[in-house]
Design an enzyme around this catalytic site. Structure first.
Site, mmCIF file in Angstrom:
data_model
loop_
_atom_site.group_PDB
_atom_site.id
_atom_site.type_symbol
_atom_site.label_atom_id
_atom_site.label_comp_id
_atom_site.label_asym_id
_atom_site.label_seq_id
_atom_site.Cartn_x
_atom_site.Cartn_y
_atom_site.Cartn_z
ATOM 1 N N GLU A 191 -8.294 -5.470 5.710
ATOM 2 C CA GLU A 191 -8.191 -5.170 4.276
ATOM 3 C C GLU A 191 -6.995 -5.876 3.649
ATOM 4 O O GLU A 191 -7.059 -6.306 2.502
ATOM 5 C CB GLU A 191 -8.087 -3.650 4.080
ATOM 6 C CG GLU A 191 -9.415 -2.954 4.326
ATOM 7 C CD GLU A 191 -9.280 -1.497 4.715
ATOM 8 O OE1 GLU A 191 -8.811 -1.236 5.841
ATOM 9 O OE2 GLU A 191 -9.636 -0.641 3.904
ATOM 10 N N ARG A 236 -2.774 -2.158 -3.229
ATOM 11 C CA ARG A 236 -3.990 -1.431 -2.894
ATOM 12 C C ARG A 236 -4.016 -0.122 -3.696
ATOM 13 O O ARG A 236 -3.044 0.643 -3.690
ATOM 14 C CB ARG A 236 -3.989 -1.109 -1.393
ATOM 15 C CG ARG A 236 -5.237 -0.394 -0.972
ATOM 16 C CD ARG A 236 -4.928 0.844 -0.203
ATOM 17 N NE ARG A 236 -6.152 1.559 0.103
ATOM 18 C CZ ARG A 236 -6.180 2.668 0.808
ATOM 19 N NH1 ARG A 236 -5.080 3.174 1.288
ATOM 20 N NH2 ARG A 236 -7.316 3.272 1.023
ATOM 21 N N HIS A 286 -13.245 2.694 0.633
ATOM 22 C CA HIS A 286 -13.208 1.596 1.623
ATOM 23 C C HIS A 286 -13.854 0.329 1.088
ATOM 24 O O HIS A 286 -14.319 -0.513 1.869
ATOM 25 C CB HIS A 286 -13.970 1.959 2.923
ATOM 26 C CG HIS A 286 -13.419 3.120 3.676
ATOM 27 N ND1 HIS A 286 -14.225 4.058 4.260
ATOM 28 C CD2 HIS A 286 -12.151 3.475 3.962
ATOM 29 C CE1 HIS A 286 -13.481 4.969 4.875
ATOM 30 N NE2 HIS A 286 -12.222 4.631 4.693
ATOM 31 N N ARG A 312 -12.701 15.475 8.336
ATOM 32 C CA ARG A 312 -13.525 15.771 7.148
ATOM 33 C C ARG A 312 -14.966 16.055 7.562
ATOM 34 O O ARG A 312 -15.490 15.396 8.467
ATOM 35 C CB ARG A 312 -13.512 14.595 6.175
ATOM 36 C CG ARG A 312 -12.202 14.459 5.440
ATOM 37 C CD ARG A 312 -12.187 13.208 4.582
ATOM 38 N NE ARG A 312 -11.094 12.340 4.982
ATOM 39 C CZ ARG A 312 -10.997 11.055 4.687
ATOM 40 N NH1 ARG A 312 -11.919 10.461 3.970
ATOM 41 N NH2 ARG A 312 -9.973 10.337 5.109
ATOM 42 N N ASN A 324 0.873 -1.156 0.000
ATOM 43 C CA ASN A 324 0.000 0.000 0.000
ATOM 44 C C ASN A 324 0.919 1.217 0.000
ATOM 45 O O ASN A 324 1.521 1.538 1.019
ATOM 46 C CB ASN A 324 -0.868 -0.051 1.270
ATOM 47 C CG ASN A 324 -1.829 1.106 1.348
ATOM 48 O OD1 ASN A 324 -1.814 2.003 0.502
ATOM 49 N ND2 ASN A 324 -2.642 1.112 2.384
#
Ligand code: ADP
Length: 405
Positions: free
Chosen positions: A392, A95, A184, A245, A13
């Site tokens: 993940e 990823r 996600h 956010r 990743n």
């Protein structure tokens, strides 16, 4: 480490200055080595890793060391003398944050896929260029095994047009591909599949709402393994209240800030992405643990941040009863979803009118189970509520291993 190593996958990743990596057995989930190279291309490039029960750090990866140097270090230093592990690698899983509307499946990398990832840069301007650096470096070093892209957006490509289109002039969609993509996806796919298996449900008749709640947070409506709707939009700014956010907001707020405060688009983007959410409301922290600590100390701003987070999430969950028709399960995952019983309690209280009932003690206990796991609803609840830790990396390893020769 197991005495005999089966087939393994290297999961990478890449960020713009980092490489997160792990070598995983996709069948057993065993992690043989994992680590993080940081500050790449900078003078203090470094790498830390866990291998054979030991944690190690190399503070001096070499000034300006890049992604290729980091991967070379994994192979030739960390794994030096461990040919058994190197030889067990059957694929590299990368990823990728955005595959736009080009990729709906894990995809074997070739030059045309690299070009496709490049085309999607406008949707993930910070991430996709870094992923490309990582892919190019890894392809140079691992020449003989397949490299597979696992896109965060792929799982959401099954959304119907009335869910993913925005009600704006059509050419913005047809010419510029402006639509909802979600994020996600790997986590939503992983926990929805696991929930179906763990609850012994028929995969062709299982409706689940998955809540991935970490620093970034999103919720998805999943029917028979396919995503029908999700809370993140063109970018991961939409939807839930997050660490920094804002989530869903009236777009007019942006025009107001630009017009009345003379802010530029970049400045507003920074405010909404990096200076909003829990951080802005609490004026204290973007970290949910800090919010719940503040709550216990009766800090009014932390209380408001907590209430806003839970209320927004509950509203999204309730709205997904529309696409699903019937909801069999609600899954909580991610750092907040797995650990914060206070968050789950408040959200589930909001959902009481939908017949959702939970067991207070089980909800509180779920935080102390290793990795927080288990059903927290009561037998007479209208749907099962369960906590499932996401993984993940394992999902990426499993998907990439399907391409092994
Ligand atoms: P990321 O999105 O960066 O992968 P994680 O999934 O690790 O994030 O989740 C991080 C969030 O989980 C943080 O807001 C953190 O405060 C929260 N968290 C972790 N443990 C707890 C806890 N015990 N109680 C409440 N929140 C927690």
């Amino acid at each position: 480490m197991s005495s005999q190593i089966n087939k393994t996958v290297l999961v990478v990743n890449c960020g713009s200055s980092s490489v997160k990596f792990a070598i995983i057995d996709p069948k057993s989930g065993e992690v043989f080595v994992s680590g993080l190279a940081e500050a790449l291309t900078l003078p203090d490039a470094r790498i830390n890793w866990a291998f054979e029960g030991e944690k190690k750090t190399e503070e001096n990866l070499g000034a300006g060391a890049d992604h290729e140097k980091a991967i070379d270090f994994i192979v030739n230093t960390i794994l030096a003398g461990h040919d058994d592990l190197l030889n067990s690698l059957v694929a590299v899983g990368h990823r990728i944050v955005s595959g736009g509307d080009l990729y709906s499946q894990p995809t074997l990398i070739d030059d045309s896929v690299e070009a496709g990832i490049e085309k999607c840069i406008p949707f993930a301007p910070l991430h996709n260029p870094a992923h490309l650096q990582g892919i190019r470096a890894a392809r140079k070093i691992f020449k003989n095994i397949p490299h597979v892209c696992i896109f965060d957006t792929a799982f959401h490509q099954t959304m119907p047009d009335y869910a993913y289109r925005y009600a704006i002039p059509e050419e913005y969609y047809t010419k510029y591909h402006i639509r909802k993509y979600g994020a996600h996806g790997t986590s939503h796919a992983y926990v929805s599949k696991l929930a179906c298996e763990e609850l012994n449900k028929d995969p062709d008749d299982f409706n689940v709402i998955t809540c991935h709640l970490g620093n970034g947070a999103s919720v998805s409506a999943v029917k028979n393994g396919k995503c029908l709707d999700t809370s993140m939009g063109l970018t991961p700014l939409d939807g839930l209240v997050m660490g920094t956010r804002c989530g869903s907001i009236d777009p007019s707020v942006i025009f107001f800030l630009c017009k009345n405060l003379n802010l530029t688009a970049e400045e507003v983007s920074k405010i909404l992405n990096k200076e909003s959410g829990l951080m802005a409301v609490s004026k204290k922290t973007s970290d949910f643990r800090g919010i719940t600590e503040g709550l216990e100390e009766n800090d009014p701003r932390c209380k408001l941040a907590y209430e806003m987070f839970c209320y927004r999430l509950a509203k999204y969950i309730a709205s997904y009863y529309v696409p699903l028709g019937r909801v069999d399960a609600i899954v909580f995952t991610g750092g907040i979803g797995e650990n914060s019983f206070l968050m789950r309690k408040r959200v589930l209280e909001w959902l009481a009118p939908l017949g959702v009932k939970f067991d207070e003690a089980r909800n509180e206990q779920a935080r102390v189970f290793k990795g927080g796991r288990g059903v927290i609803s009561t037998p007479d609840s209208s749907c099962i509520v369960t906590v499932i830790p996401t993984n993940e990396e394992l999902m990426i390893a499993q998907l990439a291993s399907n391409f092994a020769k």
